[in-house]
Design an enzyme around this catalytic site. Structure first.
Site, mmCIF file in Angstrom:
data_model
loop_
_atom_site.group_PDB
_atom_site.id
_atom_site.type_symbol
_atom_site.label_atom_id
_atom_site.label_comp_id
_atom_site.label_asym_id
_atom_site.label_seq_id
_atom_site.Cartn_x
_atom_site.Cartn_y
_atom_site.Cartn_z
ATOM 1 N N HIS A 48 0.822 -1.226 0.000
ATOM 2 C CA HIS A 48 0.000 0.000 0.000
ATOM 3 C C HIS A 48 0.852 1.270 0.000
ATOM 4 O O HIS A 48 0.695 2.117 -0.896
ATOM 5 C CB HIS A 48 -0.961 -0.020 1.182
ATOM 6 C CG HIS A 48 -1.638 1.292 1.441
ATOM 7 N ND1 HIS A 48 -2.503 1.879 0.549
ATOM 8 C CD2 HIS A 48 -1.541 2.159 2.495
ATOM 9 C CE1 HIS A 48 -2.934 3.035 1.030
ATOM 10 N NE2 HIS A 48 -2.356 3.226 2.214
ATOM 11 N N HIS A 72 3.924 6.733 5.738
ATOM 12 C CA HIS A 72 2.746 7.425 6.268
ATOM 13 C C HIS A 72 1.909 6.586 7.225
ATOM 14 O O HIS A 72 1.116 7.129 7.996
ATOM 15 C CB HIS A 72 1.879 7.952 5.114
ATOM 16 C CG HIS A 72 1.040 6.917 4.437
ATOM 17 N ND1 HIS A 72 1.504 6.152 3.389
ATOM 18 C CD2 HIS A 72 -0.229 6.512 4.641
ATOM 19 C CE1 HIS A 72 0.553 5.341 2.976
ATOM 20 N NE2 HIS A 72 -0.510 5.523 3.720
ATOM 21 N N GLU A 76 0.958 4.949 12.801
ATOM 22 C CA GLU A 76 -0.413 4.566 13.125
ATOM 23 C C GLU A 76 -0.575 3.055 13.276
ATOM 24 O O GLU A 76 -1.345 2.594 14.129
ATOM 25 C CB GLU A 76 -1.334 5.081 12.016
ATOM 26 C CG GLU A 76 -2.812 4.915 12.288
ATOM 27 C CD GLU A 76 -3.649 5.509 11.164
ATOM 28 O OE1 GLU A 76 -4.755 5.011 10.956
ATOM 29 O OE2 GLU A 76 -3.170 6.452 10.495
ATOM 30 N N ASP A 77 0.164 2.277 12.483
ATOM 31 C CA ASP A 77 -0.094 0.828 12.415
ATOM 32 C C ASP A 77 1.043 -0.055 12.901
ATOM 33 O O ASP A 77 0.924 -1.281 12.862
ATOM 34 C CB ASP A 77 -0.434 0.437 10.962
ATOM 35 C CG ASP A 77 -1.737 1.068 10.492
ATOM 36 O OD1 ASP A 77 -2.610 1.298 11.331
ATOM 37 O OD2 ASP A 77 -1.865 1.338 9.286
ATOM 38 N N ASP A 139 -3.063 8.487 -0.738
ATOM 39 C CA ASP A 139 -3.419 7.395 0.172
ATOM 40 C C ASP A 139 -4.880 6.991 -0.019
ATOM 41 O O ASP A 139 -5.215 5.806 -0.145
ATOM 42 C CB ASP A 139 -3.167 7.864 1.615
ATOM 43 C CG ASP A 139 -3.663 6.862 2.643
ATOM 44 O OD1 ASP A 139 -3.426 5.654 2.481
ATOM 45 O OD2 ASP A 139 -4.311 7.300 3.622
ATOM 46 N N ASP A 260 -24.201 18.069 -21.957
ATOM 47 C CA ASP A 260 -22.746 17.928 -21.996
ATOM 48 C C ASP A 260 -22.296 16.534 -21.569
ATOM 49 O O ASP A 260 -21.325 16.376 -20.843
ATOM 50 C CB ASP A 260 -22.077 18.982 -21.115
ATOM 51 C CG ASP A 260 -22.618 18.964 -19.685
ATOM 52 O OD1 ASP A 260 -23.540 18.178 -19.415
ATOM 53 O OD2 ASP A 260 -22.113 19.725 -18.853
#
Length: 713
Positions: A48, A72, A76-77, A139, A260
């Protein structure tokens, strides 16, 4: 998965000064940190952040941003910390990673509150460095591409809705239209698969009906421009299903009425050629009225520039044509990423292109409730625009439906707070007047003016709404606090108890309240009673003494001593409100009734509704008008019942009489009518009860009025 050397090569392709060591360290650190973690698809979790980094290389972003993409999720993980990131990768990468990282240890009651708090943190980080937003969008893009692997339908729909509500509008705000379109398309697939399937079926039918339409039109445009000496790149596209569905919903039209569904882009070398091309296209095919927009002369708030027009094409179909330069097209596709200067300060973030970020920060300053902040932010982020001008010619973009109050707050919060009137194109208009494209707006201000609670009912921008609500909350808190303090003082005197700051602080401590001001506000609001405060402050307080000295029926209320609470500056939405049943006017003999959670209502002493509370004396408050208070801007509404002769000109005579005596008719109803007489209920704005009596006497001598009575309940 992208291999380590392949990622470095991708960055080197557009950045010769690539920091290879930084990218290699980030690659290895993230791979080890995520270890054996897997995603819902069964793929290694590390795939990821690699895909996110790959998306950002397509945008040609700098090495710090690519490293942030790789890292990133580690805080957090995994067990990694921001301090480790700071030590290994430097302060800038650590700051970016922290900005993207969610608040992992907050405990909220609802999912929406968690979402709001995380978005609040993200917004603050984004305001310091726009690259936080770019990483977050990449992300979200990869998460949406793999959303189908999540088994729970409810979770997929929640993530899809969040994408439509927040991330797609953010992408549009920074001009990343290609990314925004894909986010909307992926979210729509999970939000409403039936609608998606229906629109796809119609598009498929359209293509079958005219299989060569796109190719024929591209060829026709290319040949037409070549004949006129213009070298251009022409392409055609069919709109995405979500864009079609949203337009059908917003305009309440059918698929066949869309003009359109198919659009063609013409890209040329410079701006002057854009306008030459427009003239050639309009000269060849008739344009559709109302479908021309010049975003080159007047760019969108995200600096999107292009000319849009709709013409009746060679097959008698309505076709949208977009004309822009090659640079404009690049900016339209990847927005801020097309011209981000990595090694300079974020000067762009201070310019008009990112004014909306500053506006979101102002909303953050004005709003303390997380869910309300998220609501106002959504209002501020995605709405169709109108473009208005200040008297000096400065452009102010606003959501469609905005009023002059929204305009005032868009100029400056102080201007909005003190707004008393407005001129649009030189003509005085009401504050609730809705603005149109091209309006020139002049805001009239007064230092004595403050935001009115009534404004909240018609403003549409999040900035205006949050500022108004903040002021109203502050005003209400002050009034609740003053009312509560007065009530506790009176309760102490009535029961022979000492009232002091120490006593109140003791009560606040017992009731687990932050301070005395909070205690006073809760009493004034009606959430706590004086008895509860006295019991907390004086453990030996006897509850049976609470009603000593209070009247038992409302007819005796006028015998109360002069310890009444003074009332001044009454407005709707404050701690003490004017009752709508008897319409009290300054100078009337009045009494208050507690309204739990809302303070108190003022009633006239002879209001018919008071008899309902004869057996509940604890609900009553002793009130009086503030003596000597004069406010030239204050008015009260008195209600009269008129029996009027049914003849021509009667209503004009009534209006003239009220006007001559300085009143203003704010509302009129005719509940009864017959051939000879009408019964009218009329609301009149007056200064005080003497003013209302003067108007009543003037009406009674009118030839067309047979009877006038004041309505009291």
């Amino acid at each position: 998965m992208i291999r380590q050397f392949e990622l470095v090569d991708l960055v080197r392709a557009y950045d010769k000064n690539v920091d290879e060591a930084l990218l290699n360290r980030a690659y290895v650190f993230a791979m080890k940190a995520h270890g054996s973690q897997t995603r819902a698809s069964g793929d290694p979790y590390f795939s990821h952040p690699l895909e996110v980094a790959g998306i950002l290389t397509d945008m040609k972003l700098d090495c710090d941003t690519i490293a942030t993409a790789l890292l990133h999720d580690v805080v957090e993980d995994t067990v990694a910390t921001i301090d480790e990131i700071h030590e290994l990768f430097g302060p800038k990468v650590a700051e970016l990673v922290d900005g993207v990282t969610k608040l992992s240890k907050i405990e909220m009651q609802t999912e929406s509150m968690r979402q709001a708090e995380n978005f609040r943190k993200f917004l603050l980080a984004m305001s310091n460095d726009i690259r936080v937003l770019l990483v977050k969008l990449a992300d979200r893009m990869h998460n949406m591409r793999t959303l189908g692997h999540i088994k729970k339908i409810e979770k997929r729909k929640r993530i899809a809705k969040e994408t439509l509500d927040i991330y797609a509008p953010l992408a549009e705000r920074i001009g990343m239209h290609e990314l925004k379109d894909e986010l909307e398309h992926l979210a729509f697939t999970h939000m409403d698969p039936e609608a998606m399937e229906s629109i796809n079926a119609r598009l498929h039918y359209l293509i079958e009906e005219s299989p060569n339409l796109e190719a024929d039109m591209v060829a026709a445009l290319t040949e037409l421009l070549k004949e006129n000496g213009i070298e251009a790149k022409v392409s055609g596209r069919i709109k995405r299903p979500y864009s079609i569905w949203r337009k059908m919903e917003r305009q309440n039209i059918s698929f066949e009425q869309l003009s359109d569904v198919m659009a063609f882009r013409i890209m040329v070398d410079d701006v002057s050629t854009c306008y030459r091309t427009l003239g050639i296209v309009h000269g060849e095919w008739p344009m559709v009225l109302g479908r021309f927009k010049d975003y080159i002369s007047l760019p969108k708030q995200n600096f999107y520039r292009s000319i849009h027009t709709t013409v009746i094409g060679p097959h008698n179909n309505k076709l949208e044509v977009q004309i822009r330069t090659h640079d404009m097209h690049e900016e339209a596709e990847i927005g801020v990423a097309a011209h981000w200067q990595y090694k300079q300060k974020a000067e762009n973030a201070e310019g008009s292109q990112y004014r909306w970020i500053r506006e979101l920060l102002e909303i953050l300053d004005h709003t303390h409730d997380p869910e309300e902040f998220l609501e106002h932010t959504k209002l501020a982020m995605y709405q169709d625009k109108v473009f208005c001008f200040t008297p000096k010619g400065e452009l102010v973009p606003l959501p469609r439906g905005s009023t002059t109050v929204d305009f005032a707050y868009a100029v400056h919060t102080e201007v909005g707070d003190h707004c008393v009137g407005a001129k649009v194109n030189g003509r005085m208009v009401p504050l609730r007047h809705q603005l149109d494209n091209g309006d020139q707006v002049q805001i009239l201000t007064s230092k004595g003016q403050a935001p009115s609670p009534r404004w909240d009912s018609f403003v549409v921008t999040g900035k205006a709404r949050s500022a108004i609500r903040r002021h109203v909350r502050f005003q209400q808190h002050e009034e609740y606090s003053q009312l509560g303090k007065t009530l506790i003082e009176k309760a102490c005197r009535r029961n022979g108890l000492d009232f002091s700051g120490r006593v109140i602080e003791e009560a606040a401590s017992v009731l687990n309240l932050s301070d005395a001001d909070m205690l006073f506000a809760l009493v004034g609001q009606g959430t706590l009673s004086e008895e509860e405060i006295l019991r907390a402050a004086f453990p030996g307080f006897k509850e049976d003494a609470r009603n000593e000295g209070l009247p038992n029926v409302h007819q005796d209320w006028e015998q109360i001593d002069d310890g009444a609470i003074p009332i001044s500056g009454i407005t709707r939405g404050s701690a003490v409100q004017l009752a709508s049943c008897c319409h009290p006017v300054k100078g009337d003999r009045i009494v208050g009734l507690r309204v739990p959670g809302q303070g108190a209502e003022i009633h006239t002493i002879d209001c018919s509704r008071l008899s309902e509370f004869d057996d509940r004396p604890e609900m009553w408050l002793d009130l009086r008008w503030e003596e000597g208070e004069e406010d030239s801007d204050a008015f009260y509404t008195g209600r009269l019942r008129l029996e009027v002769v049914n003849e021509r000109g009667a209503l004009a005579a009534i209006a003239a009489t009220v006007s001559k005596t300085g009143g203003n008719v704010s509302n009129l109803e005719i509940p009864q009518r017959d051939p000879e007489f009408y019964v009218m209920i009329i609301d009149i704005e007056v200064k005080d009860v003497k003013h209302l009596n003067d108007i009543t006497r003037a009406l009674r001598v009118s030839r067309v009025i047979s009877r006038v009575d004041r309505v009291l309940g």
